[in-house]
Design a protein around this motif. Structure first.
Motif, PDB file in Angstrom:
ATOM      1  N   LEU A 312       0.823  -1.210   0.000  1.00  0.00           N
ATOM      2  CA  LEU A 312       0.000   0.000   0.000  1.00  0.00           C
ATOM      3  C   LEU A 312       0.856   1.260   0.000  1.00  0.00           C
ATOM      4  O   LEU A 312       0.381   2.343  -0.354  1.00  0.00           O
ATOM      5  CB  LEU A 312      -0.928   0.007   1.218  1.00  0.00           C
ATOM      6  N   SER A 313       2.117   1.139   0.402  1.00  0.00           N
ATOM      7  CA  SER A 313       2.977   2.311   0.537  1.00  0.00           C
ATOM      8  C   SER A 313       3.298   2.972  -0.802  1.00  0.00           C
ATOM      9  O   SER A 313       3.768   4.109  -0.837  1.00  0.00           O
ATOM     10  CB  SER A 313       4.285   1.929   1.244  1.00  0.00           C
ATOM     11  N   GLU A 314       3.048   2.285  -1.915  1.00  0.00           N
ATOM     12  CA  GLU A 314       3.342   2.894  -3.215  1.00  0.00           C
ATOM     13  C   GLU A 314       2.439   4.101  -3.479  1.00  0.00           C
ATOM     14  O   GLU A 314       2.761   4.949  -4.318  1.00  0.00           O
ATOM     15  CB  GLU A 314       3.184   1.871  -4.338  1.00  0.00           C
ATOM     16  N   ASN A 316       1.728   6.492  -1.177  1.00  0.00           N
ATOM     17  CA  ASN A 316       1.939   7.435  -0.083  1.00  0.00           C
ATOM     18  C   ASN A 316       1.632   8.833  -0.611  1.00  0.00           C
ATOM     19  O   ASN A 316       1.264   8.982  -1.783  1.00  0.00           O
ATOM     20  CB  ASN A 316       3.383   7.317   0.439  1.00  0.00           C
ATOM     21  N   PRO A 317       1.776   9.890   0.205  1.00  0.00           N
ATOM     22  CA  PRO A 317       1.446  11.230  -0.298  1.00  0.00           C
ATOM     23  C   PRO A 317       2.130  11.583  -1.621  1.00  0.00           C
ATOM     24  O   PRO A 317       1.514  12.191  -2.500  1.00  0.00           O
ATOM     25  CB  PRO A 317       1.918  12.134   0.844  1.00  0.00           C
ATOM     26  N   THR A 318       3.393  11.168  -1.782  1.00  0.00           N
ATOM     27  CA  THR A 318       4.099  11.451  -3.040  1.00  0.00           C
ATOM     28  C   THR A 318       3.469  10.688  -4.201  1.00  0.00           C
ATOM     29  O   THR A 318       3.272  11.230  -5.300  1.00  0.00           O
ATOM     30  CB  THR A 318       5.586  11.067  -2.913  1.00  0.00           C
ATOM     31  N   GLY A 319       3.132   9.405  -3.946  1.00  0.00           N
ATOM     32  CA  GLY A 319       2.501   8.594  -4.984  1.00  0.00           C
ATOM     33  C   GLY A 319       1.133   9.117  -5.374  1.00  0.00           C
ATOM     34  O   GLY A 319       0.747   9.081  -6.553  1.00  0.00           O
ATOM     35  N   VAL A 320       0.391   9.620  -4.398  1.00  0.00           N
ATOM     36  CA  VAL A 320      -0.940  10.176  -4.670  1.00  0.00           C
ATOM     37  C   VAL A 320      -0.830  11.455  -5.503  1.00  0.00           C
ATOM     38  O   VAL A 320      -1.612  11.678  -6.437  1.00  0.00           O
ATOM     39  CB  VAL A 320      -1.689  10.445  -3.346  1.00  0.00           C
ATOM     40  N   SER A 439      -5.239  -1.107  -3.061  1.00  0.00           N
ATOM     41  CA  SER A 439      -4.834   0.268  -3.354  1.00  0.00           C
ATOM     42  C   SER A 439      -4.892   0.564  -4.855  1.00  0.00           C
ATOM     43  O   SER A 439      -5.278   1.668  -5.265  1.00  0.00           O
ATOM     44  CB  SER A 439      -3.424   0.538  -2.819  1.00  0.00           C
ATOM     45  N   LYS A 440      -4.559  -0.426  -5.681  1.00  0.00           N
ATOM     46  CA  LYS A 440      -4.594  -0.200  -7.127  1.00  0.00           C
ATOM     47  C   LYS A 440      -6.027  -0.095  -7.646  1.00  0.00           C
ATOM     48  O   LYS A 440      -6.286   0.622  -8.611  1.00  0.00           O
ATOM     49  CB  LYS A 440      -3.824  -1.311  -7.845  1.00  0.00           C
TER      50      LYS A 440
END
Length: 684
Positions: A312-314, A316-320, A439-440
């Motif tokens: 799920l960490s993929e 994170n705020p940067t990924g979002v 998450s995907k």
């Protein structure tokens, strides 16, 4: 208590009870008549095999649907709800009285305030959610110049009497006039003494001004509440919903509202309060439930596994932010492509279009197709009427140009679903031809909703998020697409963030919910759940790692928590077995058993105690539970969030071995589940 006043209040209560019983009898008779009419109607339809609407049918489902439509005008649902409310009021019609003097007209009005309103020719009981009832909550004692808001503007009165009642089973136990300007904590402490835990209790009698500010906040703006542990966040959340349904009936409807919780344990726990506040139609789900419903209703065929929560960490705020940027670039791309169509000299003469970022590219193109199709029909009709006129050539040119626009727009429309969604998804690490994890799926649904839009899924009119700190930026991004106009109320505590991907600060919210840029923010810092001794104990657990948002006690005194360390785990369970055997002799409260480790050994001990048969409830995150105020609850430490119990056993926790903040938070959450008694057993 003054004998004369008590006698007057007893007389008023008796009269009110009689009126309620009369109303209940009348409502019951009406429902009985409706029921008998339904049976007769059903019998008539069965015998005739048809209907009075002029056609024949043998489909019994259709007959039942006719019956449903016939009864819609009778408002059976409303009548049953009214009957439920009267049932609650018969036990405790009201809990307070305020007398307001109007200096302008030299007149005093009495208001008896209860959970629900009851009116005959004039109000007998005033609903706690009404505007005038706010006087009871905002002013601690009688005084001049109090005010409350109404649709007609601010009303100013003199508060002559503020009286609190203790009524049980329709009988007046006592009353209290706050003429001495006593602190409201005195009343709260007395009320908490009677709570057994295990289920959420309503707080309509003890709502504090800070809580009322949240409850009354305009639901058309996002509301973010940072509330310390035990501050009543969840309870305030449900009361806010009840307040909204009462004061905004035409804007927000219960059946179109959503309560989001992280697990089925918490969702079911929160629902225990719904009927006591007259909430019967609210939807409560996890984000997974909402995502599944959206996929199903929109008919999306992606291969997915919502139970897969790995990696799920993929996001994170940067990924979002990367995901949002990729979608925005695609939207701008289609703005250019659409504008290019109308910049063509051959086409721009006959039509124009203004791209709107309030719509998806797919919706913009759909609007173009509808407008151009309509104009094409007009041009064809004009040509058909005057095929030999001088202007006929112009109609032909227009028709050719409009058809060209249609062809190009249809190409773009098909391209979005067939190519662009996949391309944007791939940029953010999604291959929608492969199985998508939780998450995907959320990322895919965000891309779809931003580029295509939701055509079959009806957005919710309001959404409350409980334990809001445990939701990821991606989950909020997804929720922002299924709730209208950013109408959220987020209730959480950053000291209780247990999820690895939960948010670390509230400042992330405006980044993913655009309407949150004008959010109303509140903070609750008092703990109304636990004794002073438990709060001191809990704060020591967390203080070495964080000093922010620690709970303040209301000075409710109790026994010191018991903390014992044993040589091995067998010692832990032996001590626990001694304690729970003693408790089993009389289960008059809720008991929580929180295990740091598996629950198997504790479950074996409980199964051997005959007196606990049918009283042990095992909590599991994927299952809905029936909660009771007097029972024994067994759970993992990961599943205790948001719950409260009169007595708590924590098994397998050594507070001295805590080394990092996440461990401290987990222990802090566990110990603060206790209201009155706390026992912590660990291994040295």
């Amino acid at each position: 208590m003054k004998p004369k006043v008590r006698k007057e209040e007893e007389s008023h209560l008796k009269t009110t009870i009689l009126k309620l019983k009369k109303a209940r009898k009348s409502a019951t008779l009406k429902l009985d008549v409706i029921s008998s009419e339904n049976l007769e109607r059903l019998k008539e339809l069965r015998e005739s095999g048809g209907s009075s609407y002029g056609y024949q049918t043998s489909d019994f489902d259709v007959l039942l649907e006719q019956l449903h439509q016939k009864n819609a005008a009778l408002n059976i649902k409303g009548k049953y709800k009214s009957l439920e409310e009267i049932g609650f009021l018969l036990s405790e019609p009201y809990f307070s009285r305020i007398d307001l003097f109007d200096p302008s007209f030299k007149k005093t009005d009495k208001f008896y305030i209860g959970k629900f309103s009851f009116t005959e020719k004039k109000p007998i009981i005033t609903d706690w959610r009404s505007k005038v009832a706010s006087v009871y909550y905002r002013y601690r004692y009688p005084q001049k110049g109090v005010f409350y808001e109404t649709p007609l503007g601010k009303q100013t009165r003199d508060l002559k009497i503020k009286r609190t009642f203790e009524i049980q089973d329709g009988k007046l136990v006592g009353y209290f006039d706050n003429d001495l300007q006593l602190d409201e904590s005195t009343v709260i402490i007395e009320k908490i003494k009677t709570r057994s835990g295990g289920v959420l209790e309503d707080i309509v009698q003890t709502i504090q001004e800070s809580q009322l500010d949240i409850i009354e906040a305009d639901p058309r703006q996002i509301c973010v509440v940072q509330g310390c542990v035990g501050s009543g966040k969840s309870t305030v959340a449900i009361h806010k919903l009840a307040h909204i349904f009462f004061n905004y009936p035409n804007l927000i409807h219960p059946e179109r509202c959503l309560l989001v919780a992280k697990s089925q344990i918490l969702a079911g726990y929160l629902s225990t309060l719904f009927p006591r506040l007259g909430i019967f139609d609210l939807t409560y789900k996890t984000v997974k439930d909402v995502a599944y419903n959206l996929m199903f209703q929109e008919g999306l065929k992606a291969n997915y596994d919502l139970a897969d929560t790995r990696n799920l960490s993929e996001f994170n705020p940067t990924g979002v932010k990367k995901l949002m940027k990729s979608v925005l670039l695609a939207q701008k791309e289609y703005e250019r492509k659409i504008n290019k169509i109308f910049k063509d000299p051959e086409l721009g003469t006959f039509a124009s279009f203004k791209y709107s970022y309030n719509q998806t590219p797919y919706e913009n193109i759909t609007d173009i197709l509808e407008d151009i199709t309509e104009e094409l029909t007009v041009q064809k009709e004009r040509f058909a009427k005057n095929p030999d006129s001088i202007q006929a050539w112009l109609y032909k040119e227009n028709i050719l140009a409009l058809r060209k626009i249609l062809r190009q727009a249809n190409v773009l429309k098909s391209e979005i679903k067939e190519k662009t969604i996949k391309r944007v998804a791939k940029k953010t690490g999604l291959d929608i031809n492969k199985k998508l994890n939780y998450s995907k799926v959320l990322a895919y649904l965000y891309i779809y909703s931003e580029l295509v839009g939701l055509t079959k899924f009806r957005k919710y009119e309001y959404c409350v998020v409980d334990e809001a700190q445990d939701f990821s930026p991606l989950e909020y991004l997804f929720l922002s697409k299924v709730v209208l106009r950013g109408r959220f109320a987020l209730f959480g505590d950053l000291n209780q963030t247990l999820q690895e991907n939960g948010i670390e600060n509230w400042e992330i919210i405006p980044d993913v919910i655009k309407e949150a840029r004008v959010a109303i923010k509140f903070e609750l810092d008092k703990n109304y759940r636990s004794t002073k001794q438990i709060i001191i104990f809990a704060n020591k657990v967390l203080r070495n790692y964080s000093n922010k948002y620690l709970p303040k006690s209301i000075n409710r005194v109790g026994d010191d928590p018991v903390e014992i360390l044993f040589q091995d785990i067998d010692g832990v369970y032996k001590k626990f077995e001694e304690g729970i055997k003693g408790d089993s002799k009389k289960i008059d409260k809720s008991i929580g058993i929180i295990c740091f480790g598996d629950t198997e050994k504790a479950e074996q001990i409980l199964s051997k105690i005959k007196s606990l048969k049918d009283k042990v409830i095992k909590l599991e995150s994927t299952k809905k539970i029936t909660y009771v105020p007097r029972g024994v609850y067994l759970m993992s430490a990961d599943d205790c969030k948001g719950l409260e119990f009169s007595k708590v056993y924590i098994l397998g926790l050594n507070l001295k071995k805590i080394k990092i903040l996440p461990e401290a938070r987990k222990a802090f959450v566990a110990v603060t589940r206790a209201m009155n008694e706390l026992f912590v057993y660990g291994v040295k």
